[in-house]
Design an enzyme around this catalytic site. Structure first.
Site: not given
Length: 326
Positions: A44, A113
């Site tokens: 991330h 994402e």
């Protein structure tokens, strides 16, 4: 399955959103010593929520983990190769981790994402993302296999690429899937499928598309601790985004958006989906759902960055022996 007995690999998740880089390496060493078979790591740029408080560069941590461990399998869970990273570079760094770990690394890939990818520009619409993802797979696989690649697509160009440092066996790829299209991609291009839901249907679609006999990677979130009420608070504070579903999670742009989207989620709502507290049976049953759905590898997320050492001691003594008996 061997001799009628299911043999499931038990993994531990290095959750980069809830611990800093040095702690993650320490957790990896402890988890391997405790007996976990696999170490999977999130990749991330942001945490889901500000309360999680971390997000180091996963590939630097994976390199350190590869050097600090010797037995456990390693995996990115998962890397998006369409925005933040060019797919040719993903192939290079995956091969480097494969070489550092003496062949223990599997490259887990997914379509990503907005939360993590918009830092380099706009987030493409879903159809474009799917096209980009398939092109990325067409680039990464031959480079992992040691081929010299020239590629020209609608989204990516690779005039000339070759990865020089690779493990003896090419790094395998596992691909995240949530429906028939992605399950078909996983079967066509990958060496395994990834899902965070214990969904037998997605496994059947993968098998029907040609993936039968390949690994099936799942992930289950739990929160062990001596006080169930405290565990419920931790889960609500740090993991209440978990139940919103992939279509929502893939689109929200930052932690403040996840905070707003989950403002009305209650502790009891989160605890319905994530077992909390000291009851080993509840945690075993959450894991069992993936085993019964046909997953061969299941990684546990222990929610709460400060609770990892306590969890790993408990897992070695109580949880892992129970999971081995499933």
């Amino acid at each position: 399955m061997e001799g009628g007995i299911r043999m499931v690999s038990v993994g531990y998740t290095l959750m980069s959103e809830q611990a800093g880089p040095k702690h993650l390496v320490d957790h990896a060493v402890r988890a391997e010593a405790a007996g976990f078979d696999q170490l999977v790591m999130s990749d991330h740029y942001y945490p889901w929520l500000d309360s999680q408080g971390h997000s180091p560069y996963a590939w630097s941590v994976l390199g350190a983990v590869a050097h600090a461990t010797s037995r456990a399998q390693l995996m990115s869970f998962v890397t998006c190769p369409i925005r933040r990273y060019h797919p040719a570079v993903v192939a290079q760094k995956a091969s480097t981790i494969g070489a550092l770990s003496d062949g223990r690394f599997t490259l887990g890939l997914g379509a990503g994402e907005n939360l993590n990818e918009h830092v380099v520009g706009g987030w493409p619409h879903v159809q474009q993302r799917h096209e980009m993802f398939e092109e990325a797979l067409q680039i990464i696989r031959p480079l992992l296999n040691g081929e010299t690649l020239t590629f020209s697509g609608n989204h990516f160009d690779v005039p000339d690429a070759y990865v020089w440092d690779r493990p003896e066996r090419p790094v395998p790829m596992a691909i995240a899937a949530s429906g028939r299209q992605s399950a078909t991609l996983a079967a066509e291009y990958g060496n395994g499928i990834i899902s965070t839901e214990p969904d037998r249907h997605i496994i059947e679609m993968y098998d029907d598309a040609g993936g039968a006999g390949q690994p099936r990677y799942g992930q289950v979130a739990i929160c062990y601790g001596p006080d169930e009420a405290e565990c419920r608070k931790i889960v609500h504070d740090q993991f209440r985004w978990f139940g919103m579903g992939w279509k929502v999670n893939a689109e929200l742009p930052g932690p403040e958006s996840f905070t707003a989207a989950t403002q009305f989620v209650r502790e009891e709502d989160v605890a319905e989906g994530i077992p909390c507290g000291p009851d080993v049976n509840a945690h075993v049953e959450a894991f069992r759902k993936f085993v019964d759905a046909g997953f061969t590898h299941v990684a546990i997320v222990q929610v709460g960055g400060e609770t990892q050492p306590m969890f790993l001691d408990w897992a070695q003594e109580q949880l892992l022996p129970r999971l081995r008996a499933l």
